[in-house]
Design a protein around this motif. Structure first.
Motif, PDB file in Angstrom:
ATOM      1  N   ILE A 161      31.957  52.156  36.854  1.00  0.00           N
ATOM      2  CA  ILE A 161      32.928  51.566  35.934  1.00  0.00           C
ATOM      3  C   ILE A 161      32.761  49.943  35.811  1.00  0.00           C
ATOM      4  O   ILE A 161      32.509  49.341  34.592  1.00  0.00           O
ATOM      5  N   ALA A 162      32.451  49.499  37.009  1.00  0.00           N
ATOM      6  CA  ALA A 162      32.189  48.099  37.144  1.00  0.00           C
ATOM      7  C   ALA A 162      30.682  47.724  36.451  1.00  0.00           C
ATOM      8  O   ALA A 162      30.756  46.642  35.698  1.00  0.00           O
ATOM      9  N   VAL A 209      28.963  56.957  35.723  1.00  0.00           N
ATOM     10  CA  VAL A 209      30.531  57.653  35.763  1.00  0.00           C
ATOM     11  C   VAL A 209      30.719  59.070  35.496  1.00  0.00           C
ATOM     12  O   VAL A 209      31.491  59.769  35.930  1.00  0.00           O
ATOM     13  N   LYS A 241      31.756  62.361  38.064  1.00  0.00           N
ATOM     14  CA  LYS A 241      32.916  63.345  38.017  1.00  0.00           C
ATOM     15  C   LYS A 241      32.572  64.759  38.581  1.00  0.00           C
ATOM     16  O   LYS A 241      33.530  65.386  38.797  1.00  0.00           O
ATOM     17  N   MET A 264      34.302  56.618  45.105  1.00  0.00           N
ATOM     18  CA  MET A 264      33.469  55.322  45.249  1.00  0.00           C
ATOM     19  C   MET A 264      32.668  55.093  44.238  1.00  0.00           C
ATOM     20  O   MET A 264      32.568  54.057  43.495  1.00  0.00           O
ATOM     21  N   LYS A 265      31.696  56.119  43.752  1.00  0.00           N
ATOM     22  CA  LYS A 265      30.310  56.068  42.931  1.00  0.00           C
ATOM     23  C   LYS A 265      31.155  55.790  41.510  1.00  0.00           C
ATOM     24  O   LYS A 265      30.697  55.258  40.662  1.00  0.00           O
ATOM     25  N   LYS A 266      32.369  56.491  41.212  1.00  0.00           N
ATOM     26  CA  LYS A 266      33.210  55.989  39.974  1.00  0.00           C
ATOM     27  C   LYS A 266      33.434  54.749  39.521  1.00  0.00           C
ATOM     28  O   LYS A 266      33.328  54.045  38.469  1.00  0.00           O
ATOM     29  N   SER A 267      34.061  53.994  40.551  1.00  0.00           N
ATOM     30  CA  SER A 267      34.379  52.686  40.696  1.00  0.00           C
ATOM     31  C   SER A 267      33.321  51.605  40.321  1.00  0.00           C
ATOM     32  O   SER A 267      33.418  50.909  39.634  1.00  0.00           O
ATOM     33  N   ILE A 268      32.294  52.221  40.923  1.00  0.00           N
ATOM     34  CA  ILE A 268      30.959  51.486  40.964  1.00  0.00           C
ATOM     35  C   ILE A 268      30.397  51.562  39.458  1.00  0.00           C
ATOM     36  O   ILE A 268      29.943  50.497  38.741  1.00  0.00           O
TER      37      ILE A 268
END
Length: 71
Positions: free
Chosen positions: A7-8, A66, A70, A1-5
């Motif tokens: 990236i956005a 990001v 990871k 969830m944090k990774k997609s935020i």
């Protein structure tokens, strides 16, 4: 969830900085054109600097999110 935020946020920051660079370059115009020789003026708009700086900061924050997500 944090990774997609992250990236956005990274994409938004890059787009914001790119828009600032585009607005900064759009303010040049040709004064005189004689044959192959032309004289151009370029007006640096101080209002685009916050877009470039802010976009860079937002992109760095997105990149940090990001990388941290990871782990």
């Amino acid at each position: 969830m944090k990774k997609s935020i992250g990236i956005a946020v990274l994409v938004i920051g890059v787009l914001l900085a790119a828009f600032g660079f585009y607005q900064n370059e759009a303010s040049s115009k040709t004064l005189i054109q004689i044959g192959k020789t032309e004289i151009n003026t370029q007006k640096n708009d101080p209002m685009t600097n916050p877009l470039i700086i802010g976009g860079g900061v937002v992109a760095i924050i997105g990149l940090v999110v990001v990388v941290v997500a990871k782990k």
